[in-house]
Design an enzyme around this catalytic site. Sequence first.
Site: not given
Length: 720
Positions: A412, A433, A445, A483
């Site tokens: 991540s 991800h 992702e 994120n």
Amino acid sequence: MAEYSIRDSVAIIQLDNAPVNALSVAVRTGLYDGIERAAGDGSVKAVVVCGKGGNFCAGADIKEFDEGSKGPWITEIGDFMDRMRKPVVAAIEGVALGGGLEVALFCHYRIAAKNARVGQPEVNIGLIPGGGGTVRLPRAAGFKQALEMIVTGNPVRAERALKMGVLDEVVSGNILEAGIKFALSKAHIDTSLACLRNRPVRMDGLNIDTKADAALAHVKSKYKGFEAPMFCVKAVVNAARVPYDDAIQKEREYFFELRTSGQSQALRYAFFAERQIARWGLPGGGDYRTARAIPVRSVGVVGAGTMGAGIALCIITSGLPCVLLEQNQEFLEKGVTSLRGQLMGTVRLGKMTAGEAEVCLSRLKPSTSMEDLKHVDMVIEAVFEDLKLKREVFERLDKTCKPETILCTNTSTLDIDSVATATGRPDKVVGTHFFAPSYLMKLLENIYGSRTSPETVATVMRFGKTIRKVPVLVGSCTGFVANRMLAPYTAEAQFCVEEGASPAQVDSVLMDFGMPMGTFRVSDLSGIDVSFSIRREAARKLGVTLTVDSRYFRGQRHCSLIERLVEKGRLGRKTGKGWYKYEGPGGTVPLEDPDVLEIIETHCRALGIERRNVGSHEIQERMQLAMINEGFKILEEGICTRAEEIDVIWLYGFGWPRYLGGPMFYASKLGLKRVFEKICTFHKRFPHSQHWVPSVLLGKLSESGLPLSKWGEAAGTSRL
Ligand SMILES: CCCCCC/C=C/CC(=O)SCCNC(=O)CCNC(=O)[C@H](O)C(C)(C)COP(=O)(O)OP(=O)(O)OC[C@H]1O[C@@H](n2cnc3c(N)ncnc32)[C@H](O)[C@@H]1OP(=O)(O)O
């Protein structure tokens, strides 16, 4: 358009608008003309309506919705059919959805191939059926079943539709031949007997008044925030109460009201955005049109922790065999137990039978030997987020796996290249991800590195779909897209709390907006110590130690409340207290805690932070605009190539309310000029927050008036 021909005294009208025969103006006009022509031709005994290319019809052409209403409305075509003496048969294969099913319901009879699916999915794009579906489906399927189909939007398979009374026959073999035969067999029967207009709504013993109230209450709580489901109920209830023509009139009024609503626009946008994300391109060349995916017949997952076990579960439930690898038997057993637990959860929820679960488990090969990964086509590494460890794993994988194997890292935070360089096959290394809980969260992702090949990308994009995820391709940067955008969003939430808001106040602002959960509840759920460790590690790498009284980190404003809560042992739900205190069954009910408010007060006083009333509007604006500004920077840097990709990430990664499209769509509705000005104002007010430095692209776009679909091009990042 629609093609007209005659065979054996049967007129055949074939809807023709690839790929799904959507009811464009040309198709509706062709259908109307064909029906009129058949009615007036003395040699024609019956009519078959069918679709070209394997589908009957997927409904109105959604792309035409913003262009107003041209051509015949389908109820006009239906009224004409109602008056016809020659039977009209819908011969359905593939899908008959929305306006497509409505056309079929106007026909006197409906037959379908075994593979066919019929449904009224309009609610998914913020609409109700607008071509008689709410009035005719309850006459065919009965009130209860029709209501369910219309409110959920879920299609039903041919066999079920037959039982429900929507279809007259399910056939095997050539659908057109069957349609012609069926039509001729009805040529001498009075068509008025088969006309749904002439039947009452089937109530099957239900009382419409009690049923109406119950349905409205149910839908209001289940589809919170969505407008269309309520309108669906109102229209179907109305159809059961008033004469046919009045019900059709009301349905049309509701349909037009919804069609121009913000929610329908946003939901239609989301529909196309989800399809756009499949059109990816790489900066170095290669895209979805030319790259060939490598077949993935078996997968390995390294690391049987919560993430790894969940990923393995996605794989085996999608039908692929999976080797689940751990370093020792104890950890492996733990992982398999966790996987089994999740699988049994789906059985308990009725989503799978116990037998099906056993079949899934038979595809799992738990192992502690890397040799078992020798022949798999793809490996997903899901070990602890530590670069040194990941590089070691990749080095070993590179030596063990066959040369064609694609190596994916479920990271991540880490740069893909820094992992890829541990191998001799950087072209076959890619980031995948997953989001926690990995079995349930739909977003995937996929992150390309500087040497990831187009074939590798094509493979992980296809693999994502195989395991029923929503794969979005993004470039490598700190936090990737999800994120990275979340960081300013949560930072602003914490700053608002420092300045005077309470965690519960912030969370309720977000929930009122339509988010499934507030940021502080999410933080409690995932563990405050997790954010604490990530921050501490990031600081350590930079040679800085974060303390409970750090107000700045590398010259940037920093909120140290997390450090304070960890110091007090408030790690979140697992310790019964965090931003909230937890009570109730299993300690799962969050309650506002005076103790935490006291901790916050004292903390801020000690740091000299003056507290004030922070209004709900300010909280929402600061959190969302900070994150939207980051979205524009992501576009500007080419990490994403389209605003739609960012929106899909928020829809599936964080549960952004679909009826608001996504943050970028939301920004487009607020108006980029306004968004940019507000961001500039916040930048002046909060000069020590990098996330308020206005995006250059946003500044440019705010002057241009370009629509969202052109933002990627304007950024110069579109690669197609
Ligand atoms: C003003 C008009 C008068 C009509 C009056 C009556 C009013 C009726 C209201 C409606 O009918 S609203 C539409 C209801 N129908 C739907 O919502 C169906 C939506 N489509 C789907 O669910 C799926 O696309 C599918 C049909 C099940 C096919 O799925 P599949 O996974 O096989 O392919 P996709 O990638 O989803 O679609 C292929 C391709 O087709 C485009 N498309 C699909 N449906 C429509 C549509 N209704 N209108 C326009 N375009 C449609 C989709 O965008 C894909 O195109 P792309 O270019 O590859 O993105």
